[in-house]
Design a protein around this motif. Structure first.
Motif: not given
Length: 230
Positions: A35-36, A27-33, A103-104, A41-42
């Motif tokens: 992340c705007p 879930a955290a990896v998805q949040d990083i992906r 990617a982020c 924040a990253l």
């Protein structure tokens, strides 16, 4: 599964915690992906993921230690195989984590470039806006001056109109007084005419009576001269 195979409570608890940390990392990896940005924040998200990986690594090591302590070889091998699967899953999560970070960061860089370009456009727009505002202010000033001149002319015209109305009012009052005076004169003339008409009627009546008397006198004289015997 190894937890089911051994039936040991510590093994089951350790396995549950490994699964929990694995899901939290995904879930955290998805949040990083997703992340705007910004980079701060990253950085916070990565710190949280590192902490979860530390806990996951510790639980895997505990499970491996429990596997080596098993008396039965079959249970030992089953748990070791489970440990190996968890390690592979952890490596897969780490690879996904690195890809998500890459990617982020690319997305944040592109966003910052876009913001920089927008900032330049905004500066140009602000410059254009200032020039437009200055022109508008000049136009507004000219309009206000024109309105002021028009208002001054209107005030002058209003003063002239008021003066004209005042003169007209005086003229009307004077005419009204003259009308009153003429009304009195007309009434007096009417009385005189009425009196004159009455006097004329009286005079005509007197003349008629005098004429009648004269004719009677003439007839009487003629009668005496021409017809004495009557």
């Amino acid at each position: 599964m190894a937890a089911a195979a051994t039936g040991s409570v510590p093994v089951r608890v350790c396995h549950q915690e490994i699964v929990k940390f694995d899901l939290e990392i995904k879930a955290a990896v998805q949040d990083i992906r997703d992340c705007p940005g910004p980079l701060s924040a990253l950085t916070e998200l990565n710190a949280a993921v590192k902490e979860k990986f530390r806990h996951l690594r510790g639980r895997i090591q505990e499970l491996e230690q429990m596997a080596r302590e098993q008396d039965k070889e079959s249970e030992k091998q089953a748990l070791l195989q489970e440990v190996e699967n968890h390690k592979k899953q952890m490596l897969s999560n780490q690879a996904a984590w690195r890809k998500a970070n890459l990617a982020c960061k690319i997305a944040i860089d592109n966003s910052e470039k876009d913001q920089l370009l927008q900032g330049r456009d905004s500066l140009r727009q602000r410059k254009t806006t200032k020039e437009s505002l200055a022109e508008s202010a000049s136009n507004i000033t000219e309009s206000l001056m024109s309105i002021s001149r028009m208002m001054s002319q209107q005030v002058q015209q209003s003063e002239e109109t008021v003066q004209t109305l005042a003169n007209s009012s005086r003229t009307i009052l004077e005419a009204n007084e003259e009308f009153k005076s003429m009304s009195g004169t007309i009434q007096l003339g009417r009385k005189l005419i009425t009196k004159y008409n009455r006097r004329e009627l009286t005079d005509k009546l007197l003349i008629f009576l005098a004429l009648a008397l004269f004719l009677a006198t003439v007839l009487y004289i003629l009668k005496k001269r021409l017809f004495p015997f009557l």
